[in-house]
Write an enzyme that holds these catalytic residues in place. Structure first.
Site, PDB file in Angstrom:
ATOM      1  N   SER A  17       0.769  -1.440   0.143  1.00 38.59           N
ATOM      2  CA  SER A  17      -0.086  -0.199  -0.109  1.00 38.59           C
ATOM      3  C   SER A  17       0.923   1.270   0.018  1.00 38.59           C
ATOM      4  CB  SER A  17      -0.879  -0.038   1.139  1.00 38.59           C
ATOM      5  OG  SER A  17      -2.013  -0.986   1.087  1.00 38.59           O
ATOM      6  N   LYS A  66      -8.851  -6.254  10.597  1.00 41.20           N
ATOM      7  CA  LYS A  66     -10.035  -5.725   9.650  1.00 41.20           C
ATOM      8  C   LYS A  66     -11.551  -6.086  10.416  1.00 41.20           C
ATOM      9  CE  LYS A  66      -8.017  -6.638   5.004  1.00 41.20           C
ATOM     10  NZ  LYS A  66      -8.501  -7.225   3.778  1.00 41.20           N
ATOM     11  N   ASN A  86     -11.477  -2.299   5.623  1.00 42.68           N
ATOM     12  CA  ASN A  86     -10.312  -2.222   5.288  1.00 42.68           C
ATOM     13  C   ASN A  86      -9.800  -0.763   5.032  1.00 42.68           C
ATOM     14  OD1 ASN A  86     -11.214  -1.457   2.747  1.00 42.68           O
ATOM     15  ND2 ASN A  86      -9.957  -2.755   1.598  1.00 42.68           N
ATOM     16  N   ASP A 101     -12.110  -4.278  -0.737  1.00 39.67           N
ATOM     17  CA  ASP A 101     -11.745  -5.735  -1.582  1.00 39.67           C
ATOM     18  C   ASP A 101     -12.666  -5.981  -2.568  1.00 39.67           C
ATOM     19  OD1 ASP A 101      -9.354  -5.812  -0.162  1.00 39.67           O
ATOM     20  OD2 ASP A 101     -10.346  -6.914   1.575  1.00 39.67           O
ATOM     21  N   ALA A 126     -14.246 -19.812   0.585  1.00 39.85           N
ATOM     22  CA  ALA A 126     -15.160 -19.075   1.387  1.00 39.85           C
ATOM     23  C   ALA A 126     -14.430 -18.347   2.497  1.00 39.85           C
ATOM     24  CB  ALA A 126     -16.362 -19.960   1.802  1.00 39.85           C
ATOM     25  N   GLY A 127     -13.268 -17.741   2.390  1.00 39.23           N
ATOM     26  CA  GLY A 127     -12.628 -17.111   3.652  1.00 39.23           C
ATOM     27  C   GLY A 127     -12.773 -15.817   3.667  1.00 39.23           C
ATOM     28  N   ASN A 148     -16.392 -24.295  -1.801  1.00 38.88           N
ATOM     29  CA  ASN A 148     -15.300 -24.396  -0.538  1.00 38.88           C
ATOM     30  C   ASN A 148     -14.939 -25.750   0.019  1.00 38.88           C
ATOM     31  OD1 ASN A 148     -13.579 -22.711   0.768  1.00 38.88           O
ATOM     32  ND2 ASN A 148     -14.587 -23.435   2.506  1.00 38.88           N
ATOM     33  N   ARG A 153     -18.957 -23.739   5.231  1.00 41.47           N
ATOM     34  CA  ARG A 153     -18.553 -22.462   5.133  1.00 41.47           C
ATOM     35  C   ARG A 153     -19.128 -21.779   3.907  1.00 41.47           C
ATOM     36  NH1 ARG A 153     -12.135 -20.746   5.965  1.00 41.47           N
ATOM     37  NH2 ARG A 153     -13.001 -18.711   6.700  1.00 41.47           N
ATOM     38  N   GLY A 239      -4.156 -11.305  -9.329  1.00 38.97           N
ATOM     39  CA  GLY A 239      -4.385 -10.591  -8.180  1.00 38.97           C
ATOM     40  C   GLY A 239      -4.016  -9.304  -7.948  1.00 38.97           C
TER      41      GLY A 239
HETATM   42  P1  NAP Z   1      -8.584 -17.084   4.402  1.00 37.48           P
HETATM   43  O1  NAP Z   1      -9.765 -16.329   5.104  1.00 37.48           O
HETATM   44  O2  NAP Z   1      -7.703 -17.863   5.515  1.00 37.48           O
HETATM   45  O3  NAP Z   1      -9.365 -18.198   3.603  1.00 37.48           O
HETATM   46  C1  NAP Z   1      -8.703 -19.148   3.079  1.00 37.48           C
HETATM   47  C2  NAP Z   1      -9.365 -20.029   1.960  1.00 37.48           C
HETATM   48  O4  NAP Z   1      -8.753 -20.806   1.350  1.00 37.48           O
HETATM   49  C3  NAP Z   1     -10.484 -20.830   2.577  1.00 37.48           C
HETATM   50  O5  NAP Z   1     -11.776 -20.910   1.754  1.00 37.48           O
HETATM   51  C4  NAP Z   1      -9.868 -22.253   2.737  1.00 37.48           C
HETATM   52  O6  NAP Z   1     -10.763 -23.277   2.764  1.00 37.48           O
HETATM   53  C5  NAP Z   1      -9.022 -22.384   1.365  1.00 37.48           C
HETATM   54  N1  NAP Z   1      -8.108 -23.179   1.281  1.00 37.48           N
HETATM   55  C6  NAP Z   1      -6.996 -23.077   1.926  1.00 37.48           C
HETATM   56  N2  NAP Z   1      -6.065 -24.265   1.650  1.00 37.48           N
HETATM   57  C7  NAP Z   1      -6.568 -24.803   0.842  1.00 37.48           C
HETATM   58  C8  NAP Z   1      -6.444 -26.061   0.048  1.00 37.48           C
HETATM   59  N3  NAP Z   1      -5.248 -26.558   0.302  1.00 37.48           N
HETATM   60  N4  NAP Z   1      -7.244 -26.586  -0.671  1.00 37.48           N
HETATM   61  C9  NAP Z   1      -8.344 -26.045  -1.003  1.00 37.48           C
HETATM   62  N5  NAP Z   1      -9.011 -24.819  -0.279  1.00 37.48           N
HETATM   63  C10 NAP Z   1      -7.945 -24.002   0.634  1.00 37.48           C
HETATM   64  O7  NAP Z   1      -7.737 -16.027   3.520  1.00 37.48           O
HETATM   65  P2  NAP Z   1      -8.176 -14.972   2.816  1.00 37.48           P
HETATM   66  O8  NAP Z   1      -7.734 -13.730   3.495  1.00 37.48           O
HETATM   67  O9  NAP Z   1      -9.492 -15.207   2.323  1.00 37.48           O
HETATM   68  O10 NAP Z   1      -7.104 -14.915   1.504  1.00 37.48           O
HETATM   69  C11 NAP Z   1      -7.064 -15.976   0.555  1.00 37.48           C
HETATM   70  C12 NAP Z   1      -6.099 -15.496  -0.609  1.00 37.48           C
HETATM   71  O11 NAP Z   1      -6.369 -14.296  -1.293  1.00 37.48           O
HETATM   72  C13 NAP Z   1      -4.613 -15.362  -0.010  1.00 37.48           C
HETATM   73  O12 NAP Z   1      -3.591 -15.618  -1.113  1.00 37.48           O
HETATM   74  C14 NAP Z   1      -4.507 -13.802  -0.218  1.00 37.48           C
HETATM   75  O13 NAP Z   1      -3.139 -13.241  -0.315  1.00 37.48           O
HETATM   76  C15 NAP Z   1      -5.364 -13.418  -1.273  1.00 37.48           C
HETATM   77  N6  NAP Z   1      -6.017 -11.882  -1.235  1.00 37.48           N
HETATM   78  C16 NAP Z   1      -5.704 -11.197  -2.216  1.00 37.48           C
HETATM   79  C17 NAP Z   1      -6.359  -9.869  -2.303  1.00 37.48           C
HETATM   80  C18 NAP Z   1      -6.187  -9.180  -3.415  1.00 37.48           C
HETATM   81  O14 NAP Z   1      -6.331  -7.983  -3.440  1.00 37.48           O
HETATM   82  N7  NAP Z   1      -5.722  -9.617  -4.548  1.00 37.48           N
HETATM   83  C19 NAP Z   1      -7.169  -9.443  -1.266  1.00 37.48           C
HETATM   84  C20 NAP Z   1      -7.394 -10.400  -0.154  1.00 37.48           C
HETATM   85  C21 NAP Z   1      -6.829 -11.619  -0.111  1.00 37.48           C
HETATM   86  P3  NAP Z   1     -11.334 -23.839   4.199  1.00 37.48           P
HETATM   87  O15 NAP Z   1     -12.511 -22.928   4.392  1.00 37.48           O
HETATM   88  O16 NAP Z   1     -11.734 -25.374   3.709  1.00 37.48           O
HETATM   89  O17 NAP Z   1     -10.188 -23.618   5.214  1.00 37.48           O
END
Ligand code: NAP
Length: 275
Positions: A17, A66, A86, A101, A126-127, A148, A153, A239
């Protein structure tokens, strides 16, 4: 006097940022500076009040602040739905919480010429990021399917998203079928993220020309999923676009000025490539 902006988080060292926003201020000749500060959850309220007292122009929040911010600021409807803030806007005596976001993701699609209303969007994951993306897309008229690993979730997020649009949740079992029924696939999981860069949620044989494949993971910039999508002749979006466009939306909220997106993206891309 310079106007100061900031991102608070813990950890915050790797935030892009400052690079993005300082590039925007330089491009527009604005006398402003953006800094990062390590702030714990326990200190968040003190830090926000301090920033307001010192006349900061605005604040971004990242992990793990957040959600905690919802108790401190006045979230707008979207931030409340998503359950995370955010961007904090200091508006007279008020502290308004926004979440940009999802808007970043929608703008990334729109800038690639994708029409969102009535499109069938498969969101894998679904995170936290999926919540923002799903709410915004459903609000913009997309028909959203959330798939997911932990199916519960996905069901629970889809139930929430139904308050603003069309959504349903499922597990990962029928992924091939779901991809074939979709116009747009968005990976919001951390699958493929550094250091597990050889992983991908779906492979080329499941994709087709014309399908839009958007990976919100930006570390690495070019993920295995995007390589697989290119093999299949699909349209790809990385991304970093979403990251830059969510930042651009914060910039617009704080300054009321049209953000110089090209300069912001170039600065962020260069900083990432140098890592
Ligand atoms: P999060 O809340 O921890 O959610 C992680 C998600 O990934 C959950 O749905 C989880 O599934 C799934 N997951 C993790 N490992 C997995 C696997 N081995 N197989 C299948 N599903 C898996 O994380 P988040 O904050 O949403 O971030 C997720 C990603 O998005 C990160 O890489 C982050 O850097 C990126 N991101 C990018 C931006 C951007 O602006 N480009 C913004 C935000 C985030 P379960 O529910 O089953 O655990």
């Amino acid at each position: 006097m310079k106007t100061i902006y900031a991102v608070f988080g813990d950890p915050v060292e790797h935030s892009l940022s400052p690079v993005m926003h300082n590039a925007a201020f330089a491009a527009l000749g604005m006398d402003s500076e953006y800094h990062k500060f390590r702030v714990s959850k326990d200190d968040l309220e003190t830090a926000i009040m301090g920033a307001r007292a010192m006349g900061f122009g605005g604040v971004n929040l990242t992990i793990p602040l957040k959600e905690k911010a919802l108790e401190i600021v006045e979230p707008d409807t979207l931030a409340l739905d998503i359950g995370a803030v955010n961007t904090i806007e200091f508006k007279n005596d008020r502290l308004i919480g926004h979440n940009t976001d999802g808007i970043g993701a929608v703008r990334a699609l729109q800038l690639s010429g994708i029409i969102i209303p009535n499109s069938k969007v498969l969101i894998i994951g679904a995170g936290g990021a999926a919540r923002a993306v799903a709410f915004q897309l459903a609000q913009n008229g997309a028909k959203v399917i959330i798939a997911n690993r932990t199916a519960q979730r996905a069901h629970s997020l889809a139930e929430n998203v139904k308050s603003v649009g069309d959504a349903r949740g499922t597990g990962l079992e029928d992924l091939q079928e779901l991809v074939s029924q979709s116009n747009i696939v968005i990976n919001t999981t951390s699958v493929g993220m550094h250091p597990d860069i050889d992983q991908t949620p779906i492979t080329a044989n499941m994709m087709r020309p014309g399908l839009v494949v958007f990976d919100i993971v930006y570390n690495p910039l070019h993920t295995r999923l995007l390589t697989e999508a290119e093999k299949a002749g699909s349209i790809t979006i990385d991304g970093l676009k979403m990251l830059v466009l969510q930042g651009a939306e914060s910039f617009r909220i704080w300054t009321g000025v049209e953000p110089p997106v090209k300069e912001m993206e170039q600065a962020a891309r260069t900083a990432l490539e140098l890592r």
